[in-house]
Motif scaffolding. Structure first.
Motif, PDB file in Angstrom:
ATOM      1  N   ASP A  10       1.728   6.883  11.973  1.00  0.00           N
ATOM      2  CA  ASP A  10       3.019   7.564  12.059  1.00  0.00           C
ATOM      3  C   ASP A  10       3.388   8.207  10.725  1.00  0.00           C
ATOM      4  OD1 ASP A  10       5.399   8.367  13.345  1.00  0.00           O
ATOM      5  OD2 ASP A  10       6.470   6.638  12.542  1.00  0.00           O
ATOM      6  N   GLN A  11       3.219   7.452   9.641  1.00  0.00           N
ATOM      7  CA  GLN A  11       3.557   7.983   8.313  1.00  0.00           C
ATOM      8  C   GLN A  11       2.688   9.182   7.955  1.00  0.00           C
ATOM      9  OE1 GLN A  11       3.311   4.737   5.507  1.00  0.00           O
ATOM     10  NE2 GLN A  11       4.788   3.485   6.634  1.00  0.00           N
ATOM     11  N   SER A  12       1.395   9.093   8.245  1.00  0.00           N
ATOM     12  CA  SER A  12       0.477  10.180   7.906  1.00  0.00           C
ATOM     13  C   SER A  12       0.802  11.443   8.689  1.00  0.00           C
ATOM     14  CB  SER A  12      -0.973   9.756   8.170  1.00  0.00           C
ATOM     15  OG  SER A  12      -1.353   8.695   7.327  1.00  0.00           O
ATOM     16  N   VAL A  13       1.050  11.295   9.987  1.00  0.00           N
ATOM     17  CA  VAL A  13       1.365  12.462  10.822  1.00  0.00           C
ATOM     18  C   VAL A  13       2.666  13.112  10.372  1.00  0.00           C
ATOM     19  CG1 VAL A  13       2.032  13.197  13.142  1.00  0.00           C
ATOM     20  CG2 VAL A  13       0.064  11.691  12.833  1.00  0.00           C
ATOM     21  N   SER A  18       5.644  17.540   7.909  1.00  0.00           N
ATOM     22  CA  SER A  18       6.774  18.017   7.117  1.00  0.00           C
ATOM     23  C   SER A  18       6.366  18.767   5.856  1.00  0.00           C
ATOM     24  CB  SER A  18       7.684  16.840   6.755  1.00  0.00           C
ATOM     25  OG  SER A  18       6.987  15.895   5.966  1.00  0.00           O
ATOM     26  N   THR A  19       5.239  18.400   5.248  1.00  0.00           N
ATOM     27  CA  THR A  19       4.861  18.993   3.959  1.00  0.00           C
ATOM     28  C   THR A  19       3.792  20.076   4.049  1.00  0.00           C
ATOM     29  OG1 THR A  19       3.174  17.298   3.539  1.00  0.00           O
ATOM     30  CG2 THR A  19       5.412  16.831   2.791  1.00  0.00           C
ATOM     31  N   MET A  20       3.017  20.089   5.143  1.00  0.00           N
ATOM     32  CA  MET A  20       1.921  21.056   5.245  1.00  0.00           C
ATOM     33  C   MET A  20       2.042  21.971   6.456  1.00  0.00           C
ATOM     34  SD  MET A  20      -1.334  18.640   4.201  1.00  0.00           S
ATOM     35  CE  MET A  20      -2.426  20.057   4.152  1.00  0.00           C
ATOM     36  N   LEU A  21       2.467  21.413   7.582  1.00  0.00           N
ATOM     37  CA  LEU A  21       2.526  22.206   8.817  1.00  0.00           C
ATOM     38  C   LEU A  21       3.911  22.782   9.075  1.00  0.00           C
ATOM     39  CD1 LEU A  21       0.483  19.807  11.152  1.00  0.00           C
ATOM     40  CD2 LEU A  21      -0.359  21.655   9.691  1.00  0.00           C
ATOM     41  N   PHE A  22       4.923  22.146   8.531  1.00  0.00           N
ATOM     42  CA  PHE A  22       6.323  22.558   8.724  1.00  0.00           C
ATOM     43  C   PHE A  22       6.662  22.659  10.208  1.00  0.00           C
ATOM     44  CE2 PHE A  22       4.707  24.467   4.768  1.00  0.00           C
ATOM     45  CZ  PHE A  22       5.475  23.757   3.859  1.00  0.00           C
ATOM     46  N   LEU A  23       6.306  21.602  10.922  1.00  0.00           N
ATOM     47  CA  LEU A  23       6.567  21.506  12.352  1.00  0.00           C
ATOM     48  C   LEU A  23       7.440  20.288  12.625  1.00  0.00           C
ATOM     49  CD1 LEU A  23       2.985  22.173  13.813  1.00  0.00           C
ATOM     50  CD2 LEU A  23       4.921  23.780  13.784  1.00  0.00           C
ATOM     51  N   ASP A  24       8.229  20.376  13.693  1.00  0.00           N
ATOM     52  CA  ASP A  24       9.087  19.264  14.105  1.00  0.00           C
ATOM     53  C   ASP A  24       8.320  18.403  15.099  1.00  0.00           C
ATOM     54  OD1 ASP A  24      11.176  17.569  14.541  1.00  0.00           O
ATOM     55  OD2 ASP A  24      12.297  18.939  15.851  1.00  0.00           O
ATOM     56  N   VAL A  25       7.666  17.384  14.584  1.00  0.00           N
ATOM     57  CA  VAL A  25       6.873  16.480  15.406  1.00  0.00           C
ATOM     58  C   VAL A  25       7.683  15.219  15.675  1.00  0.00           C
ATOM     59  CG1 VAL A  25       4.806  15.034  15.493  1.00  0.00           C
ATOM     60  CG2 VAL A  25       4.667  17.362  14.592  1.00  0.00           C
ATOM     61  N   ILE A  26       7.792  14.856  16.940  1.00  0.00           N
ATOM     62  CA  ILE A  26       8.574  13.680  17.335  1.00  0.00           C
ATOM     63  C   ILE A  26       7.631  12.507  17.589  1.00  0.00           C
ATOM     64  CG2 ILE A  26      10.181  12.743  19.041  1.00  0.00           C
ATOM     65  CD1 ILE A  26      11.082  15.610  19.586  1.00  0.00           C
ATOM     66  N   SER A  27       7.925  11.379  16.948  1.00  0.00           N
ATOM     67  CA  SER A  27       7.100  10.188  17.130  1.00  0.00           C
ATOM     68  C   SER A  27       7.370   9.545  18.483  1.00  0.00           C
ATOM     69  CB  SER A  27       7.375   9.167  16.025  1.00  0.00           C
ATOM     70  OG  SER A  27       6.984   9.668  14.770  1.00  0.00           O
ATOM     71  N   GLY A  28       6.295   9.188  19.169  1.00  0.00           N
ATOM     72  CA  GLY A  28       6.391   8.477  20.427  1.00  0.00           C
ATOM     73  C   GLY A  28       5.941   7.044  20.255  1.00  0.00           C
ATOM     74  N   PRO A  29       5.441   6.426  21.301  1.00  0.00           N
ATOM     75  CA  PRO A  29       5.030   5.020  21.210  1.00  0.00           C
ATOM     76  C   PRO A  29       3.702   4.824  20.492  1.00  0.00           C
ATOM     77  CG  PRO A  29       4.589   5.870  23.400  1.00  0.00           C
ATOM     78  CD  PRO A  29       5.330   6.953  22.675  1.00  0.00           C
ATOM     79  N   GLY A  30       3.554   3.672  19.885  1.00  0.00           N
ATOM     80  CA  GLY A  30       2.275   3.240  19.326  1.00  0.00           C
ATOM     81  C   GLY A  30       1.752   2.090  20.168  1.00  0.00           C
ATOM     82  N   ILE A  31       0.496   2.167  20.559  1.00  0.00           N
ATOM     83  CA  ILE A  31      -0.070   1.181  21.474  1.00  0.00           C
ATOM     84  C   ILE A  31      -1.339   0.594  20.881  1.00  0.00           C
ATOM     85  CG2 ILE A  31      -1.013   0.795  23.780  1.00  0.00           C
ATOM     86  CD1 ILE A  31       0.626   3.194  24.732  1.00  0.00           C
ATOM     87  N   ALA A  32      -1.435  -0.725  20.858  1.00  0.00           N
ATOM     88  CA  ALA A  32      -2.635  -1.421  20.409  1.00  0.00           C
ATOM     89  C   ALA A  32      -3.364  -1.971  21.622  1.00  0.00           C
ATOM     90  CB  ALA A  32      -2.277  -2.550  19.448  1.00  0.00           C
ATOM     91  N   ILE A  98      -7.565  15.141   6.955  1.00  0.00           N
ATOM     92  CA  ILE A  98      -6.447  14.766   6.087  1.00  0.00           C
ATOM     93  C   ILE A  98      -5.779  13.495   6.607  1.00  0.00           C
ATOM     94  CG2 ILE A  98      -4.201  15.484   5.199  1.00  0.00           C
ATOM     95  CD1 ILE A  98      -5.233  18.408   5.431  1.00  0.00           C
ATOM     96  N   LEU A  99      -5.587  13.436   7.925  1.00  0.00           N
ATOM     97  CA  LEU A  99      -5.009  12.240   8.537  1.00  0.00           C
ATOM     98  C   LEU A  99      -5.864  11.006   8.245  1.00  0.00           C
ATOM     99  CD1 LEU A  99      -3.928  13.584  12.051  1.00  0.00           C
ATOM    100  CD2 LEU A  99      -2.412  12.622  10.317  1.00  0.00           C
ATOM    101  N   ALA A 100      -7.174  11.161   8.418  1.00  0.00           N
ATOM    102  CA  ALA A 100      -8.090  10.039   8.192  1.00  0.00           C
ATOM    103  C   ALA A 100      -8.018   9.552   6.749  1.00  0.00           C
ATOM    104  CB  ALA A 100      -9.516  10.449   8.546  1.00  0.00           C
ATOM    105  N   GLY A 101      -7.867  10.475   5.815  1.00  0.00           N
ATOM    106  CA  GLY A 101      -7.760  10.090   4.410  1.00  0.00           C
ATOM    107  C   GLY A 101      -6.541   9.231   4.143  1.00  0.00           C
ATOM    108  N   GLY A 105      -6.568   4.860   3.292  1.00  0.00           N
ATOM    109  CA  GLY A 105      -5.935   4.179   2.173  1.00  0.00           C
ATOM    110  C   GLY A 105      -5.221   2.912   2.598  1.00  0.00           C
ATOM    111  N   ASN A 106      -4.580   2.943   3.759  1.00  0.00           N
ATOM    112  CA  ASN A 106      -3.885   1.764   4.267  1.00  0.00           C
ATOM    113  C   ASN A 106      -4.859   0.699   4.753  1.00  0.00           C
ATOM    114  OD1 ASN A 106      -0.722   2.179   4.545  1.00  0.00           O
ATOM    115  ND2 ASN A 106      -1.686   4.149   4.903  1.00  0.00           N
ATOM    116  N   MET A 107      -5.965   1.107   5.373  1.00  0.00           N
ATOM    117  CA  MET A 107      -6.941   0.145   5.886  1.00  0.00           C
ATOM    118  C   MET A 107      -7.670  -0.569   4.754  1.00  0.00           C
ATOM    119  SD  MET A 107      -8.634   2.137   9.139  1.00  0.00           S
ATOM    120  CE  MET A 107      -9.421   0.659   9.802  1.00  0.00           C
ATOM    121  N   GLU A 108      -7.924   0.155   3.666  1.00  0.00           N
ATOM    122  CA  GLU A 108      -8.692  -0.426   2.561  1.00  0.00           C
ATOM    123  C   GLU A 108      -7.976  -1.603   1.916  1.00  0.00           C
ATOM    124  OE1 GLU A 108     -11.557   3.079   0.833  1.00  0.00           O
ATOM    125  OE2 GLU A 108      -9.479   3.058   0.171  1.00  0.00           O
TER     126      GLU A 108
END
Length: 208
Positions: A10-13, A18-32, A98-101, A105-108
């Motif tokens: 969520d944070q990466s997207v 907001s900083t590169m695409l300048f698009l209004d992306v709405i967060s939905g559910p996260g599922i494990a 970019i997302l994977a990068g 960082g969080n997984m490491e």
């Protein structure tokens, strides 16, 4: 780690939006994916995958319809790339990279160093990839202008390798080792293991 990954996606997207695409992306559910349930990739028209290796094996997947893929790619390029062209594929793959990068960082923090493979792009939903059924995964869904896309991390933590000890034994060391074997009624391997586990306290009982 799944909760951490959902937040990391969520944070990466949102940061990229907001900083590169300048698009209004709405967060939905996260599922494990529940443990014990076989892994199956969700369908999509376009997918970009970046492989993970090192601390975990698996990948980061950005998946969407062609409409959303073009919107994201056009936003990154800063121009209309037209229909789903090679330039569109490259831009879509770069977004996934970019997302994977950011997620890496969080997984490491939990699993150690992770390496990323170059991103690939897959068109259509009728492709076949051999995914391991015991993979863990988390998916986070998002909305863009009424259409949806998702980012997924599928992974399997690498098993620790067996510790192997190579020792160069001098003639004197062999003599001492054999003497300990005789006194304790153990093999060389058993004595070495005992020595490693007990350290100096083990040897102190044989000092004269």
């Amino acid at each position: 780690m799944k909760d951490i990954l959902i937040d990391a996606i969520d944070q990466s997207v949102q940061e990229i939006a907001s900083t590169m695409l300048f698009l209004d992306v709405i967060s939905g559910p996260g599922i494990a994916k529940p443990s014990g349930v076989p892994y199956m990739p969700a369908p999509s028209e376009v997918s970009s995958i970046v492989g993970l290796s090192g601390g975990v094996g698996g990948g980061v997947r950005l998946a969407s319809t062609k409409v959303v893929a073009c919107q994201l790619s056009n936003a990154l390029a800063g121009e209309n790339l037209g229909s789903f062209s090679e330039d569109t594929k490259d831009a879509f793959a770069e977004i996934c990279n970019i997302l994977a990068g950011g997620i890496k960082g969080n997984m490491e923090k939990s699993v150690g160093e992770i390496h990323l493979s170059p991103p690939s792009v897959i068109l259509g939903s009728d492709f076949l990839i051999n995914y391991k059924s015991d993979l863990e995964s988390v998916r986070h869904f998002f909305s863009l202008d009424g259409d949806s896309f998702y980012v997924e991390v599928f992974f399997q933590q690498e098993k620790k390798k067996d510790l192997r000890i190579d020792m160069a034994l001098t003639e004197t060391t062999v003599t001492i080792l054999d003497d300990l074997c005789e006194k304790m009624g153990m093999t060389r391997s058993e004595v070495i293991i005992k020595f490693i586990e007990s350290g100096n306290s083990f040897l102190s009982q044989f000092k004269t």
